[in-house]
Motif scaffolding. Structure first.
Motif, PDB file in Angstrom:
ATOM      1  N   LEU A 132       0.833  -1.208   0.000  1.00 13.17           N
ATOM      2  CA  LEU A 132       0.000   0.000   0.000  1.00 13.17           C
ATOM      3  C   LEU A 132       0.864   1.253   0.000  1.00 13.17           C
ATOM      4  N   VAL A 133       1.863   1.282   0.865  1.00 14.89           N
ATOM      5  CA  VAL A 133       2.705   2.468   0.996  1.00 14.89           C
ATOM      6  C   VAL A 133       3.531   2.705  -0.253  1.00 14.89           C
ATOM      7  N   PRO A 193      -5.900  -4.464   7.609  1.00 15.76           N
ATOM      8  CA  PRO A 193      -6.139  -5.900   7.524  1.00 15.76           C
ATOM      9  C   PRO A 193      -5.582  -6.456   6.221  1.00 15.76           C
ATOM     10  N   PRO A 194      -5.554  -7.761   6.069  1.00 19.22           N
ATOM     11  CA  PRO A 194      -5.182  -8.340   4.769  1.00 19.22           C
ATOM     12  C   PRO A 194      -6.134  -7.849   3.679  1.00 19.22           C
ATOM     13  N   PHE A 195      -5.655  -7.843   2.460  1.00 15.70           N
ATOM     14  CA  PHE A 195      -6.476  -7.362   1.351  1.00 15.70           C
ATOM     15  C   PHE A 195      -7.687  -8.260   1.097  1.00 15.70           C
ATOM     16  N   GLU A 196      -7.672  -9.481   1.648  1.00 14.50           N
ATOM     17  CA  GLU A 196      -8.840 -10.358   1.513  1.00 14.50           C
ATOM     18  C   GLU A 196     -10.027  -9.799   2.309  1.00 14.50           C
ATOM     19  N   SER A 197      -9.731  -9.039   3.370  1.00 15.74           N
ATOM     20  CA  SER A 197     -10.794  -8.457   4.199  1.00 15.74           C
ATOM     21  C   SER A 197     -11.332  -7.172   3.593  1.00 15.74           C
ATOM     22  N   ILE A 198     -10.425  -6.301   3.180  1.00 15.93           N
ATOM     23  CA  ILE A 198     -10.787  -5.060   2.493  1.00 15.93           C
ATOM     24  C   ILE A 198      -9.852  -4.937   1.287  1.00 15.93           C
ATOM     25  N   PRO A 199     -10.388  -4.873   0.072  1.00 10.88           N
ATOM     26  CA  PRO A 199      -9.535  -4.842  -1.127  1.00 10.88           C
ATOM     27  C   PRO A 199      -8.545  -3.676  -1.102  1.00 10.88           C
ATOM     28  N   GLU A 200      -7.429  -3.880  -1.754  1.00  9.52           N
ATOM     29  CA  GLU A 200      -6.334  -2.909  -1.763  1.00  9.52           C
ATOM     30  C   GLU A 200      -6.784  -1.520  -2.208  1.00  9.52           C
ATOM     31  N   ASP A 201      -7.517  -1.427  -3.314  1.00  7.73           N
ATOM     32  CA  ASP A 201      -7.933  -0.116  -3.815  1.00  7.73           C
ATOM     33  C   ASP A 201      -8.865   0.603  -2.843  1.00  7.73           C
ATOM     34  N   GLN A 202      -9.716  -0.153  -2.169  1.00 10.92           N
ATOM     35  CA  GLN A 202     -10.622   0.449  -1.192  1.00 10.92           C
ATOM     36  C   GLN A 202      -9.838   0.960   0.023  1.00 10.92           C
ATOM     37  N   GLN A 203      -8.858   0.192   0.446  1.00 12.45           N
ATOM     38  CA  GLN A 203      -8.013   0.638   1.553  1.00 12.45           C
ATOM     39  C   GLN A 203      -7.254   1.907   1.165  1.00 12.45           C
ATOM     40  N   LEU A 204      -6.778   1.949  -0.058  1.00 13.13           N
ATOM     41  CA  LEU A 204      -6.037   3.115  -0.527  1.00 13.13           C
ATOM     42  C   LEU A 204      -6.915   4.367  -0.535  1.00 13.13           C
ATOM     43  N   LEU A 255      -9.573   4.982   1.388  1.00 13.53           N
ATOM     44  CA  LEU A 255      -9.811   5.390   2.764  1.00 13.53           C
ATOM     45  C   LEU A 255      -8.558   6.017   3.376  1.00 13.53           C
ATOM     46  N   PHE A 256      -7.429   5.450   3.044  1.00  7.49           N
ATOM     47  CA  PHE A 256      -6.173   5.960   3.576  1.00  7.49           C
ATOM     48  C   PHE A 256      -5.883   7.364   3.041  1.00  7.49           C
ATOM     49  N   SER A 257      -6.179   7.599   1.778  1.00 13.20           N
ATOM     50  CA  SER A 257      -5.965   8.921   1.192  1.00 13.20           C
ATOM     51  C   SER A 257      -6.834   9.974   1.875  1.00 13.20           C
ATOM     52  N   GLU A 258      -8.070   9.604   2.195  1.00 17.83           N
ATOM     53  CA  GLU A 258      -8.941  10.537   2.920  1.00 17.83           C
ATOM     54  C   GLU A 258      -8.377  10.841   4.301  1.00 17.83           C
ATOM     55  N   LEU A 259      -7.885   9.817   4.990  1.00 17.60           N
ATOM     56  CA  LEU A 259      -7.283  10.018   6.304  1.00 17.60           C
ATOM     57  C   LEU A 259      -6.122  10.997   6.233  1.00 17.60           C
ATOM     58  N   CYS A 260      -5.271  10.837   5.247  1.00 18.64           N
ATOM     59  CA  CYS A 260      -4.116  11.722   5.090  1.00 18.64           C
ATOM     60  C   CYS A 260      -4.557  13.167   4.883  1.00 18.64           C
ATOM     61  N   ALA A 261      -5.613  13.375   4.082  1.00 22.24           N
ATOM     62  CA  ALA A 261      -6.095  14.728   3.804  1.00 22.24           C
ATOM     63  C   ALA A 261      -6.714  15.372   5.042  1.00 22.24           C
ATOM     64  N   ARG A 262      -7.205  14.549   5.967  1.00 22.48           N
ATOM     65  CA  ARG A 262      -7.814  15.091   7.178  1.00 22.48           C
ATOM     66  C   ARG A 262      -6.790  15.335   8.281  1.00 22.48           C
ATOM     67  N   ILE A 263      -5.817  14.473   8.401  1.00 22.66           N
ATOM     68  CA  ILE A 263      -4.896  14.558   9.531  1.00 22.66           C
ATOM     69  C   ILE A 263      -4.006  15.796   9.460  1.00 22.66           C
ATOM     70  N   VAL A 264      -3.749  16.309   8.265  1.00 23.99           N
ATOM     71  CA  VAL A 264      -2.877  17.482   8.134  1.00 23.99           C
ATOM     72  C   VAL A 264      -3.606  18.783   8.456  1.00 23.99           C
ATOM     73  N   GLN A 265      -4.925  18.738   8.571  1.00 14.82           N
ATOM     74  CA  GLN A 265      -5.710  19.950   8.778  1.00 14.82           C
ATOM     75  C   GLN A 265      -5.956  20.220  10.258  1.00 14.82           C
ATOM     76  N   LYS A 266      -6.134  21.489  10.562  1.00 16.15           N
ATOM     77  CA  LYS A 266      -6.625  21.865  11.876  1.00 16.15           C
ATOM     78  C   LYS A 266      -8.145  21.933  11.778  1.00 16.15           C
ATOM     79  N   PRO A 267      -8.860  21.137  12.559  1.00 16.32           N
ATOM     80  CA  PRO A 267     -10.314  21.196  12.467  1.00 16.32           C
ATOM     81  C   PRO A 267     -10.831  22.561  12.904  1.00 16.32           C
TER      82      PRO A 267
END
Length: 344
Positions: free
Chosen positions: A24-25, A187-198, A200-212
């Motif tokens: 993923l990384v 989790p393993p990609f069998e639980s959540i597919p790689e593209d779906q994890q990516l 969600l992860f991209s959204e997390l990155c866009a939120r964590i850098v912001q000050k709410p």
């Protein structure tokens, strides 16, 4: 808005031939991506469009790898470590790291520590430096994400602890706040597919850098003697001992006026009539940005019943200048005093 993220995954370990965190990384490292996200009330965003650039590395699963990131954090806006939790069914946002080493298997250097410490002189537990309330809220209704308080006792936890410990001890900051750092177990990609994890992860990155951005309301109550009501924060509250106007956060699906009526009832036992908005003040507290709308309020001689404050006091314009107000309130109070409370 532009931001830089230090991102790490791990090499395979134990009996694993591949490590999903590495896969993923590696898809993201060295890229520059623009993410479009939406605010999720009651928290606002600095920007709905975030351009992120990613640097980082794949860590070895050993003591050396756990500290590899520490020399690379001075020029980034956030750090996110990603690791595999082979038993997980969801993406786990880890809210803390424990100062313990207790391996059930050996790491990739052959180290198999039992009941040890990461830092003999360190705190027993360190919390994420990301803004937990807004991150938790943003993913609270996502069926593929869960909040975790247990990062394990293996190299994932060791890496997280070393990063948080370094940020605390060095006073490392980004835009006036502690550098946001978070560990994400996937989790393993069998639980959540790689593209779906990516995604969600991209959204997390866009939120964590912001000050709410937190929408707050304050009530300016004035009596027949042209005094305003000041309330002192109790010892169990953040910034205890500071004076403030009664009020609080506007919840999701709530108007500012409804929020102020609710807050004044909860804090002072009052049923009020909310009047005109006086002014809106924006203040950066470092970890978050507070946007406060102040309104005049009428209480018609009702008795105050302080519930969350340890003192409430009616003060004149001259007396108000001697109180230790919350930073967000100081200049607003000064402007009111200069005009005269009788003008409210």
């Amino acid at each position: 808005m532009k931001a830089r993220i230090w991102l790490t995954g791990f090499e395979p370990f134990g009996e694993h031939v591949e490590n999903p965190s590495k896969i993923l990384v590696e898809r993201i490292l060295g890229t520059r991506q623009t993410n479009e996200i939406k605010e999720i009330p009651p928290y606002g965003l600095e920007s709905e469009s975030v351009e992120l650039s990613y640097s980082g590395c794949i860590l070895t699963v050993d003591e050396a790898g756990s500290g590899e990131s520490l020399n690379h954090l001075s020029d980034v806006d956030a750090v996110i470590h990603v690791g595999l939790n082979e038993k997980a069914q969801k993406i786990r946002l880890e809210m803390c790291a424990i100062n313990e080493l207790n391996f059930r298997i050996a790491d990739n250097s052959g180290r198999e520590t039992k009941e040890g410490f990461i830092d003999e002189n360190g705190l027993p537990l360190l919390h994420t430096t990301a803004h937990r309330p807004s991150i938790s809220h943003a993913f609270s209704n996502n069926e593929f994400v869960e909040i975790s308080e247990d990062c394990g006792r293996f190299v994932c936890n060791e890496t997280y602890y070393r990063t948080l410990n370094f940020i605390e001890k060095s006073g490392l900051q980004s835009r006036g706040r502690a550098l946001p750092a978070l560990f994400v177990h996937i989790p393993p990609f069998e639980s959540i597919p790689e593209d779906q994890q990516l995604e969600l992860f991209s959204e997390l990155c866009a939120r964590i850098v912001q000050k709410p951005i937190v929408q707050v309301v304050g009530g300016v109550l004035i009596n027949s003697s042209q005094q305003i009501l000041a309330c002192r924060r109790a010892s169990d509250q953040v910034m205890s001992g500071h004076w403030e106007f009664p009020g609080g956060k506007v919840e999701a699906n709530e108007t500012p006026i409804d929020a102020l009526k609710r807050e004044l009832n909860e804090e002072l036992g009052l049923v009020v009539e909310v009047g005109n908005m006086i002014e809106t003040v924006v203040h950066d507290y470092g970890s978050m940005i507070v946007k406060i709308s102040f309104f005049t309020c009428q209480i018609d001689g009702q008795k105050l019943t302080p519930i969350v404050h340890d003192e409430c006091r009616w003060v004149t314009a001259s007396e108000s200048n001697s109180l230790n107000w919350l930073p967000a309130d100081i200049e607003f109070v000064q402007r009111l005093a200069q005009k005269g409370f009788e003008e409210l």
